[in-house]
Every structure is written in C-alpha cells, then in structure tokens.
Motif scaffolding. Structure first.
Motif, PDB file in Angstrom:
ATOM      1  N   ARG A  47      -4.595   1.431  -9.868  1.00  0.00           N
ATOM      2  CA  ARG A  47      -5.538   0.286 -10.055  1.00  0.00           C
ATOM      3  C   ARG A  47      -5.056  -0.716 -10.387  1.00  0.00           C
ATOM      4  N   LYS A  48      -3.869  -0.696 -11.389  1.00  0.00           N
ATOM      5  CA  LYS A  48      -3.568  -1.991 -12.073  1.00  0.00           C
ATOM      6  C   LYS A  48      -2.696  -2.690 -11.052  1.00  0.00           C
ATOM      7  N   ALA A  49      -2.082  -1.990 -10.375  1.00  0.00           N
ATOM      8  CA  ALA A  49      -0.938  -2.801  -9.156  1.00  0.00           C
ATOM      9  C   ALA A  49      -1.947  -3.374  -8.014  1.00  0.00           C
ATOM     10  N   LEU A  50      -3.156  -2.543  -7.546  1.00  0.00           N
ATOM     11  CA  LEU A  50      -4.033  -3.235  -6.706  1.00  0.00           C
ATOM     12  C   LEU A  50      -4.957  -4.526  -7.201  1.00  0.00           C
TER      13      LEU A  50
ATOM     14  N   ILE B 182       0.839  -1.245  -0.068  1.00  0.00           N
ATOM     15  CA  ILE B 182      -0.101  -0.058  -0.225  1.00  0.00           C
ATOM     16  C   ILE B 182       0.840   1.448  -0.035  1.00  0.00           C
ATOM     17  N   ARG B 183       1.803   1.303   0.894  1.00  0.00           N
ATOM     18  CA  ARG B 183       2.808   2.216   0.906  1.00  0.00           C
ATOM     19  C   ARG B 183       3.355   2.515  -0.459  1.00  0.00           C
ATOM     20  N   ALA B 184       3.926   1.389  -1.170  1.00  0.00           N
ATOM     21  CA  ALA B 184       4.523   1.710  -2.452  1.00  0.00           C
ATOM     22  C   ALA B 184       3.485   2.001  -3.398  1.00  0.00           C
ATOM     23  N   VAL B 185       2.292   1.668  -3.486  1.00  0.00           N
ATOM     24  CA  VAL B 185       1.027   2.129  -4.295  1.00  0.00           C
ATOM     25  C   VAL B 185       0.707   3.504  -4.339  1.00  0.00           C
TER      26      VAL B 185
ATOM     27  N   SER C  80       0.556   7.744 -11.057  1.00  0.00           N
ATOM     28  CA  SER C  80      -0.541   7.602 -11.813  1.00  0.00           C
ATOM     29  C   SER C  80      -1.777   6.671 -11.408  1.00  0.00           C
ATOM     30  N   LYS C  81      -3.091   7.027 -11.663  1.00  0.00           N
ATOM     31  CA  LYS C  81      -4.130   6.374 -10.896  1.00  0.00           C
ATOM     32  C   LYS C  81      -4.277   5.200 -11.868  1.00  0.00           C
TER      33      LYS C  81
END
Length: 312
Positions: free
Chosen positions: A237-240, A224-227, A232-233
C-alpha cells in the motif's frame, strides 16, 4: 475571392471570434474560465514558492513537480489572457505572427508537460524498484538535464508547425471560429493543399502521446511487478500510495488531451461551441487540478503548504 499568403509582406490580422453561437453569453462564460485560471495560477505558484523556500523539498521529485507547475502556468497563460480579452472587451484581432507564436507555445508546452510526466514515472520506478541507488541515478542535476532534453525535443518537434503554415495561402475571410490559434483550427482555414500539415500534426500527436504513454505504461508495468513481489501488504500500500498522485495527474492530462484531439479530428458532427469548450478543458482542467492533487496526496508537501497557510 483573392487569397493571401502568410509569406507576403502585407500580413493581415486574424480575427479570433470567440465561441460561435454563444457570443451573447461571453461574459457569463468568462466566469468559470477566469476562476479556473486564477485557481491554477494560485495553486502552481504556491507549489513553486513552497518548494523554493523549503530546503527539505529540494529533491528530484519536487524539482519535477516545479517543472510541472511551470508548464501548467505556461499552458493556461498562452491562451487565457487573450481569451478573456475576447470575452470581456471584444478584442478579437490577432496578428499572424501573434497567432503563430501562440500556436508554437500552445503545442510546445504540452509536449514538455508530457516529457515531465514520463520522467516522473521513471522517478517513481527508481524509487520503488531500486531505492538504494535512487540518489545515485536521479540527482537534481540529472533531472535538470532531462528537463532540458525534454524542452529541446518539444521545440524541435513543434517548430515546423508554424513554419509549414507560413507557406500556405489563406482565404480572404480570415475569421477563426475559436478562442485560440490551435494548429488544426488554423490549418482548416487554408485554401491550399494542407496534406503535409495535417500529416505532420498527426505524426506529432502520435509521437508525443503514443511514445510517452508507452514509456509511462512500461514504467508502471515494472512497478506493479515489483510491488506484487513484496509480501507485506502494508509495504504494498505504501509503494502504491507514492504513485497515486502521479497516476491521477496522468489520467487527467492524457484523457483530456486525447479527447480534445479526437473531437477535433473526427467530431465533425459536434457543434462548434462544444469543440471549443472541450478543447478548453484540456488547457484549464489539468493545470487547475494538478497542484491540488499533489498538495492533497503528498504528505510532506501538504504539511509544508499548511505551515505557510497557517502563517497568513
């Protein structure tokens, strides 16, 4: 009444009594049980088949998914064949060795399952926080070694449970009001001092669930800290999204596990049949839903599964 000891030469047979108070409805109860079991086997064997056949899926993430599928199959299979024999044919007898063996697998496999979920969280952490070194840090060989370590940990932690039970005296009435030989269920039947058994069971619960949940929480805290640092939103979203399937599986697996454990330990006022049904949810629900969640949430796997379904 005389007591018998599990270390004696003439070992008696335990009686798994099914679901107390609902004996007349065993046939009807077997319908959702058997349906869940069949769906679980079909889903998990499909995952194993598709990943084994598709070279593009021979990656650490899918190797972990295969390990998860194997533990899901093992969890349900350690209980359901015997449970269905009770429901359908009234075959309630189980030898002491059979009962202790079932108990060993019943607790070892979920411990291994928990280790795999921790490794999956670490896999997602590396994929998001250090993607350039992903293939270096997590190779298939390293994942296999981590799986072996998890298996050894599970065996070493759980093996003392049946061994400690063998030293206890048990009352002449050896009817187990359950559909499987869980540790806390069998311990309650003893006429001797079960303090060590109860304490060890609680310690194992805290070590496996407490430690593993802490490690998973730490991994996702770092994710979460890295995201949040990504501007870029779309990239956010892609990471999550890459974590969504794993998060769903964690929530289902640990919520049912913790709820089942708490009802066994503190739910004295809950009816016996509710205890058994709640415990069964933990063994049936995650293995049935896990392959569905991953097949729906993971596009690459979904496409491959769809390809094989279309060929049928």
């Amino acid at each position: 009444m005389e007591d018998f000891n599990l270390t004696s030469s003439g070992l008696p047979t335990f009686i798994l009594n099914g679901i107390p108070g609902l004996e007349d409805a065993h046939i009807w109860i077997s319908i959702p049980f058997s349906t869940s079991y069949i769906i679980s086997l079909l889903g998990n064997f499909t995952i194993l088949f598709v990943v084994s056949k598709e070279q593009t899926l021979h990656k650490p993430m899918y190797l972990l998914l295969c390990m998860l599928a194997l533990t899901d199959i093992g969890m349900t299979t350690s209980v359901m064949p015997k449970a269905l024999c009770i429901f359908w044919f009234g075959f309630k007898g189980i030898t002491v060795d059979g009962c202790l063996t079932q108990m060993f697998f019943l607790h070892t496999i979920p411990a291994m399952h928990s280790t795999i979920l921790v490794t999956m969280a670490f896999d997602r952490y590396i994929a998001i926080c250090d993607p350039l070194r992903y293939t270096t840090i997590l190779s298939n060989a390293r994942i296999a070694k981590l799986g072996l370590v998890g298996l050894i940990r599970a065996v070493l932690l759980v093996l003392p449970m049946p061994l400690l039970l063998r030293r206890l005296p048990f009352c002449t009435s050896h009817v187990i009001p359950h559909i499987f030989c869980g540790h806390f269920v069998v311990v309650k039947m003893s006429c001797g001092d079960t303090t060590v058994n109860r304490m060890y069971g609680l310690v194992i619960l805290l070590v496996i669930i407490g430690l593993d949940l802490t490690l998973i929480g730490l991994s996702y805290g770092l994710i979460i800290r890295a995201v949040l640092r990504i501007s870029s939103k779309k990239a956010n979203r892609k990471a999550l999204h890459t974590c969504s399937a794993h998060i769903c599986v964690i929530l289902i697996s640990y919520s049912t596990s913790i709820f089942s454990a708490l009802t066994h330990r503190f739910g004295q006022d809950i009816a016996a049949h509710l205890h058994i049904l709640l415990a069964s949810l933990y063994l049936l629900l995650p293995p049935m839903l896990n392959p569905i969640i991953y097949a729906v949430k993971t596009k690459e796997l979904r496409d491959k599964v769809g390809k094989y379904i279309c060929r049928m």
